[in-house]
Design an enzyme around this catalytic site. Structure first.
Site, PDB file in Angstrom:
ATOM      1  N   CYS A  70       0.827  -1.206   0.000  1.00  0.00           N
ATOM      2  CA  CYS A  70       0.000   0.000   0.000  1.00  0.00           C
ATOM      3  C   CYS A  70       0.862   1.257   0.000  1.00  0.00           C
ATOM      4  O   CYS A  70       1.700   1.425   0.895  1.00  0.00           O
ATOM      5  CB  CYS A  70      -0.920  -0.007   1.215  1.00  0.00           C
ATOM      6  N   CYS A  73       0.533   3.574   3.371  1.00  0.00           N
ATOM      7  CA  CYS A  73       1.055   3.169   4.680  1.00  0.00           C
ATOM      8  C   CYS A  73       2.412   3.829   4.898  1.00  0.00           C
ATOM      9  O   CYS A  73       3.082   4.210   3.935  1.00  0.00           O
ATOM     10  CB  CYS A  73       1.194   1.651   4.743  1.00  0.00           C
ATOM     11  N   HIS A 116      -3.791   0.847   8.352  1.00  0.00           N
ATOM     12  CA  HIS A 116      -4.345   0.426   7.067  1.00  0.00           C
ATOM     13  C   HIS A 116      -5.719  -0.212   7.200  1.00  0.00           C
ATOM     14  O   HIS A 116      -6.545  -0.124   6.280  1.00  0.00           O
ATOM     15  CB  HIS A 116      -3.379  -0.571   6.401  1.00  0.00           C
ATOM     16  N   ASN A 156     -14.056   9.132  -0.754  1.00  0.00           N
ATOM     17  CA  ASN A 156     -14.698   7.986  -1.377  1.00  0.00           C
ATOM     18  C   ASN A 156     -14.340   6.770  -0.532  1.00  0.00           C
ATOM     19  O   ASN A 156     -13.161   6.522  -0.293  1.00  0.00           O
ATOM     20  CB  ASN A 156     -14.192   7.758  -2.803  1.00  0.00           C
ATOM     21  N   HIS A 167      -6.607   1.860   1.871  1.00  0.00           N
ATOM     22  CA  HIS A 167      -6.196   2.614   3.055  1.00  0.00           C
ATOM     23  C   HIS A 167      -7.159   3.773   3.316  1.00  0.00           C
ATOM     24  O   HIS A 167      -7.598   4.428   2.369  1.00  0.00           O
ATOM     25  CB  HIS A 167      -4.782   3.151   2.839  1.00  0.00           C
ATOM     26  N   HIS A 169      -8.485   7.095   3.441  1.00  0.00           N
ATOM     27  CA  HIS A 169      -7.978   8.361   2.917  1.00  0.00           C
ATOM     28  C   HIS A 169      -9.084   9.098   2.186  1.00  0.00           C
ATOM     29  O   HIS A 169     -10.119   8.544   1.846  1.00  0.00           O
ATOM     30  CB  HIS A 169      -6.806   8.127   1.962  1.00  0.00           C
ATOM     31  N   GLN A 171      -9.575  12.952  -0.453  1.00  0.00           N
ATOM     32  CA  GLN A 171      -8.885  13.765  -1.442  1.00  0.00           C
ATOM     33  C   GLN A 171      -9.342  15.220  -1.329  1.00  0.00           C
ATOM     34  O   GLN A 171     -10.381  15.510  -0.740  1.00  0.00           O
ATOM     35  CB  GLN A 171      -9.154  13.245  -2.855  1.00  0.00           C
TER      36      GLN A 171
END
Length: 353
Positions: A70, A73, A116, A156, A167, A169, A171
Site C-alpha cells: 500500500c 502506509c 491500514h 470515497n 487505506h 484516505h 482527497q
C-alpha cells in the site's frame, strides 16, 4: 496541531499534521522517482455549460495493491511508500496521478491514519478533529493559489464507489472554476433572494428540515437530516446551525463538536443494513463557497452560501446497489427507491447505545 511541510523525491509537496507539538518529521524519501509528468486539460462543454477534466496519465495509476504494498502506509525498512516516515497522524500530499494539475488546478491525497485496516469511523474524536484542521488548513492555503476558484474536500469509501486504494484516505480537489453543482445552488440562491426580498435559501431549507420528520441527529452546533428530495437511498446533509461559507469560518464551538457528530453519523451508516453486512460504501463531500468572483450570480455573495457536508451511499438494500442508469445518467433525473422519511427513521433507529 503541528504542521511540517517537506518534499517527496519527485518534487511533490507532502505535509504532516501531528497531534504532538514535539513531533519531528525529517525522514527523506529514498525512492528513485522521476518528476511526475501530467497531461491534465480542462475542456468546456458548450451545450451543457460544464467542464470535463481530460487526464490520460491516470490510466497507469496504482490499482488495488496488496496490503503490504500500500503506498499510503508509512515506510518501513526497505518498503518505501508515499510517506517517508515510519508513522504519522494525518498526512496530505500532492497526488502522483492528479485529475487536475498546473493551470488546471491541483489534487491532493489526505491520509486519515497510518492504520491500514481502520476507517474514518474508527478514529478517535481527537484524530477526527485533526483531520478537520487539516481540511481547513488546506482550504486556506489553496484559496490563495491564483488559478483556484473552489476547494473540494471529500472521501470515497469502498470498492463499490470505485476506490482503488483500501487505506483510509480522502482527497482535495482545487478547481480553476466554480463547479456545476455549486453553480446550480448559487442560481437557486439568487432566485430565492430576489423572490423573497433578501431571504436566504439555505436558511429556509434548514428551518424547514428542523421542523419536519427527517432530522437524524442534532447537536448544539450541527444538524444532520435526510433532505426532502434525497437523490440517493441513504443520504444525509450535515449543516452548522450558524451559516458560514466555508471551513475557515467555523467557530471553535462548531469545530469541537464536529468530531462527535460526524463519527456518530459514519457509525450509523455502517449499521444501516444490519449486523454481518460489509462496511457501507459512501461518499462524503464538503460543499464550500467558491473563492472566485460571483458576478454571474446577481445579488449573491460568498457569505450567502452555507457550508455543508453531504454523506450518501450507493447501496439501496443488503447486497444491492443503486446504479445510475438511463434516467439518471442520460437525463440527470434521479429515481430514489427509499423514501427520505424512511431513510431518516432508519438512521435514527441505528443510533449508538
Amino acid at each position: 496541531m503541528k504542521k511540517t511541510s517537506t518534499r517527496l523525491a519527485d518534487g511533490r509537496e507532502l505535509i504532516y499534521y501531528d497531534l504532538r507539538d514535539d513531533a519531528v518529521r525529517d525522514a527523506v524519501d529514498r525512492r528513485p522517482l522521476e518528476r511526475t509528468v501530467t497531461t491534465s486539460e480542462i475542456r468546456h462543454d458548450v451545450l451543457l455549460g460544464d467542464a470535463v477534466a481530460i487526464a490520460s496519465h491516470r490510466q497507469g495509476r496504482t490499482y488495488h495493491p496488496p496490503a503490504d504494498e500500500c503506498p499510503l502506509c508509512p515506510s518501513q525498512g526497505e518498503r518505501l511508500s508515499e510517506i517517508p516516515d515510519s508513522s504519522y497522524d494525518v498526512v496530505v500530499f500532492e497526488n502522483r496521478f492528479p485529475s487536475l494539475a498546473g493551470d488546471s488546478g491541483r489534487c491532493e491525497v489526505v491520509c486519515f491514519t497510518s492504520d491500514h485496516t481502520a476507517s474514518f469511523a474508527d478514529l478517535s474524536e481527537e484524530q477526527a478533529r485533526l483531520v478537520l484542521d487539516a481540511w481547513t488548513d488546506r482550504t486556506s492555503e489553496l484559496s490563495h493559489v491564483p488559478s483556484v476558484e473552489q476547494v473540494f474536500c471529500f472521501e470515497n469509501r469502498g470498492a463499490e464507489i470505485g476506490v482503488t486504494l483500501g487505506h483510509p484516505h480522502g482527497q482535495i480537489y482545487a478547481y480553476p472554476f466554480t463547479t456545476p453543482r455549486t453553480a446550480l445552488m448559487l442560481r437557486s440562491l439568487a432566485a430565492h433572494k430576489d423572490a423573497t426580498g433578501g431571504g436566504n435559501l439555505f436558511d429556509a431549507v434548514l428551518e424547514r428540515e428542523l421542523a419536519g420528520e427527517r432530522v437524524v441527529l442534532e447537536g448544539e452546533h450541527w444538524v444532520a437530516f435526510v433532505p426532502y428530495a434525497a437523490h440517493w437511498p441513504y443520504e444525509v446533509h450535515l449543516y452548522p446551525r450558524r451559516r458560514v461559507p466555508d471551513l475557515l469560518a467555523l467557530d471553535e464551538g462548531a469545530r469541537s463538536e464536529f468530531p462527535q457528530v460526524y463519527l456518530e453519523l459514519l457509525r450509523r451508516f455502517d449499521r444501516i443494513f444490519g449486523e454481518g453486512e460489509p462496511p457501507t460504501p459512501y461518499i462524503a463531500a464538503w460543499h464550500q463557497a467558491p473563492f472566485g468572483q460571483l458576478e454571474e450570480f446577481e445579488g449573491v455573495s460568498r457569505d450567502d452560501f452555507a457550508l455543508h457536508l453531504e454523506l450518501f451511499t450507493i447501496r439501496r438494500t443488503s447486497g444491492k446497489l443503486k446504479y445510475l442508469a438511463g434516467s439518471e445518467s442520460g437525463m440527470s433525473v434521479f429515481i430514489n427507491d427509499v423514501p427520505p422519511e424512511r431513510a431518516a427513521e432508519r438512521l435514527r433507529e441505528v443510533a449508538s447505545s
